[in-house]
Write an enzyme that holds these catalytic residues in place. Structure first.
Site, mmCIF file in Angstrom:
data_model
loop_
_atom_site.group_PDB
_atom_site.id
_atom_site.type_symbol
_atom_site.label_atom_id
_atom_site.label_comp_id
_atom_site.label_asym_id
_atom_site.label_seq_id
_atom_site.Cartn_x
_atom_site.Cartn_y
_atom_site.Cartn_z
ATOM 1 N N HIS A 1 -3.256 4.544 4.766
ATOM 2 C CA HIS A 1 -4.439 3.686 4.887
ATOM 3 C C HIS A 1 -5.670 4.381 4.307
ATOM 4 O O HIS A 1 -6.414 3.799 3.519
ATOM 5 C CB HIS A 1 -4.671 3.339 6.356
ATOM 6 C CG HIS A 1 -5.917 2.566 6.611
ATOM 7 N ND1 HIS A 1 -6.101 1.270 6.198
ATOM 8 C CD2 HIS A 1 -7.068 2.921 7.241
ATOM 9 C CE1 HIS A 1 -7.292 0.844 6.552
ATOM 10 N NE2 HIS A 1 -7.910 1.829 7.188
ATOM 11 N N ARG B 1 0.858 -1.183 0.000
ATOM 12 C CA ARG B 1 0.000 0.000 0.000
ATOM 13 C C ARG B 1 0.896 1.235 0.000
ATOM 14 O O ARG B 1 1.418 1.643 1.037
ATOM 15 C CB ARG B 1 -0.892 -0.031 1.240
ATOM 16 C CG ARG B 1 -2.029 0.973 1.234
ATOM 17 C CD ARG B 1 -2.648 1.066 2.621
ATOM 18 N NE ARG B 1 -1.788 1.802 3.534
ATOM 19 C CZ ARG B 1 -1.592 1.481 4.818
ATOM 20 N NH1 ARG B 1 -2.171 0.418 5.325
ATOM 21 N NH2 ARG B 1 -0.814 2.227 5.569
ATOM 22 N N TYR C 1 4.457 4.824 11.230
ATOM 23 C CA TYR C 1 4.721 3.399 11.413
ATOM 24 C C TYR C 1 5.533 2.764 10.288
ATOM 25 O O TYR C 1 5.765 1.556 10.306
ATOM 26 C CB TYR C 1 3.411 2.627 11.591
ATOM 27 C CG TYR C 1 2.375 2.848 10.503
ATOM 28 C CD1 TYR C 1 2.410 2.117 9.313
ATOM 29 C CD2 TYR C 1 1.357 3.782 10.674
ATOM 30 C CE1 TYR C 1 1.470 2.308 8.323
ATOM 31 C CE2 TYR C 1 0.403 3.980 9.687
ATOM 32 C CZ TYR C 1 0.464 3.240 8.513
ATOM 33 O OH TYR C 1 -0.472 3.436 7.537
#
Length: 374
Positions: free
Chosen positions: A265, A261, A274
């Site tokens: 998100h 990805r 992260y």
């Protein structure tokens, strides 16, 4: 201690169910020479169109025209391959990140984004396009896919269901239940796990200790297949074979596509908290569009005219999407209650009456104020 009685024996031989040690690849290998040129060009057109769709939809969130958009940038090969592997009579069961798969299957992009705009629960007729409603709760679409596939087989319908889910969805109970029922019933369903590395901010290593997500298939008695999720022809080939197997009565298959990805998100997420920029750039070097362009160029298929026509087609789609998404829809508040049950319950009727009364009172209050203006 004595072992089990002689009547015990393995239900199936596990060896054929095990996935390969490395993800299956086609691009850059000798197998690529056997690929149909028309299929390669079709995949490329859909990839370019899909990337432009993702960037346009992301821009619409910044302009306030979408409430949220979970981008599939970097995962376009999975989305496109899933759509093209199905026949018209088959069903697609997407998650909230799989609007591109729905668009690649032929759904109007505006209808695909209607849910994320907040206008309707579903912006299209699932029966007409054979695409189940976009599913926001994780993995709940998987049992639905199994149920539809099983029912179709009982009725004698030649139908396969293909359900998409992310790596985070494999940690849900619905994933277990769906795979278990599918294998026991030998339902004609294919599960595609898009392993993009993170369940929002949770990396895969904190979700499972399995060798791969494809290995989970063995515990349910179905084949597990591991594929490079950025290699569009490889994903298409694996899914096409799984769909054929399901249609011929071979039962379900679990396919894990290893992808990434690239974007956050959603537009509400800060992915820098992260993961590192170096990690993202490493995956950009394995971009599905770049991989396809290398193959097409090597085979003399990526001509200037073809590349320009592909880009122009993608821009026309984006311009049409942008224009129509900037038009304010005409909404009826009473639709909140219309499509909950076939017949409204007493509570829904009371809520609808209350809403009408409140809207009427609000309108009556606004009228004198408007008349008082010079």
């Amino acid at each position: 201690m004595p072992g089990p009685p002689p009547a015990w024996h393995p239900r199936v031989d596990p060896a054929p169910l095990l996935p390969d040690a490395e993800p299956h690849r086609v691009l850059g290998t000798d197998a690529a020479l056997q690929l149909d040129a028309a299929l390669l060009k079709r995949l490329y057109v859909q990839l370019v169109r899909g990337r432009r769709y993702n960037t346009q939809a992301t821009a619409l969130t910044r302009q306030g025209r979408l409430a949220v958009y979970p981008s599939s940038t970097g995962q376009e090969a999975c989305q496109v391959a899933a759509a093209l592997a199905l026949q018209e009579r088959d069903w697609l069961f997407p998650s909230y990140r799989d609007t591109l798969a729905a668009v690649a299957r032929g759904l109007d992009p505006v209808e695909a984004l209607t849910l994320l705009r907040g206008d309707w629960h579903t912006g299209y007729d699932p029966r007409a396009c054979r695409i189940a409603p976009l599913c926001t709760p994780l993995a709940t679409q998987l049992p639905h896919a199994v149920g539809l596939a099983h029912a179709a087989r009982l009725r004698g319908d030649d139908v396969v269901a293909l359900a998409l889910v992310g790596d985070g969805g494999t940690s849900e109970g619905d994933f277990h239940e769906a795979l278990n029922f599918a294998a026991v019933w030998q339902a004609p369903v294919v599960f595609l796990v898009q392993n993009n590395g993170f369940a929002i901010s949770v990396p895969l290593a904190k979700q499972t200790a399995a060798p791969s997500l494809a290995h989970k298939a063995v515990g349910y008695g179905m084949p597990g297949r591991l594929v490079d999720g950025n290699d569009a022809p490889a994903v298409h080939g694996v899914l096409t074979e799984a769909v054929r197997r399901a249609r011929e009565g071979g039962g379900p298959t679990l396919v894990e596509a290893v992808t990434y990805r690239v974007d956050a998100h959603t537009n509400a997420d800060d992915a820098t908290r992260y993961r590192t920029a170096d990690e993202v750039e490493a995956w950009r070097a394995h971009d599905p569009i770049a991989l396809m362009e290398r193959e097409l160029t090597a085979r003399g298929l990526l001509t200037d005219d073809f590349a320009a026509a592909t880009r122009d087609g993608a821009e026309e789609m984006a311009a049409d999407l942008r224009e129509r998404m900037h038009q304010d829809p005409a909404l009826d508040p009473d639709d909140l209650f219309t499509h909950v049950y076939a017949e409204r319950t007493t509570q829904l009727r009371q809520q609808s009456d209350q809403l009408r009364a409140e809207l009427a009172a609000e309108a009556a209050t606004d009228e004198p104020a408007q008349e008082a203006r010079p």
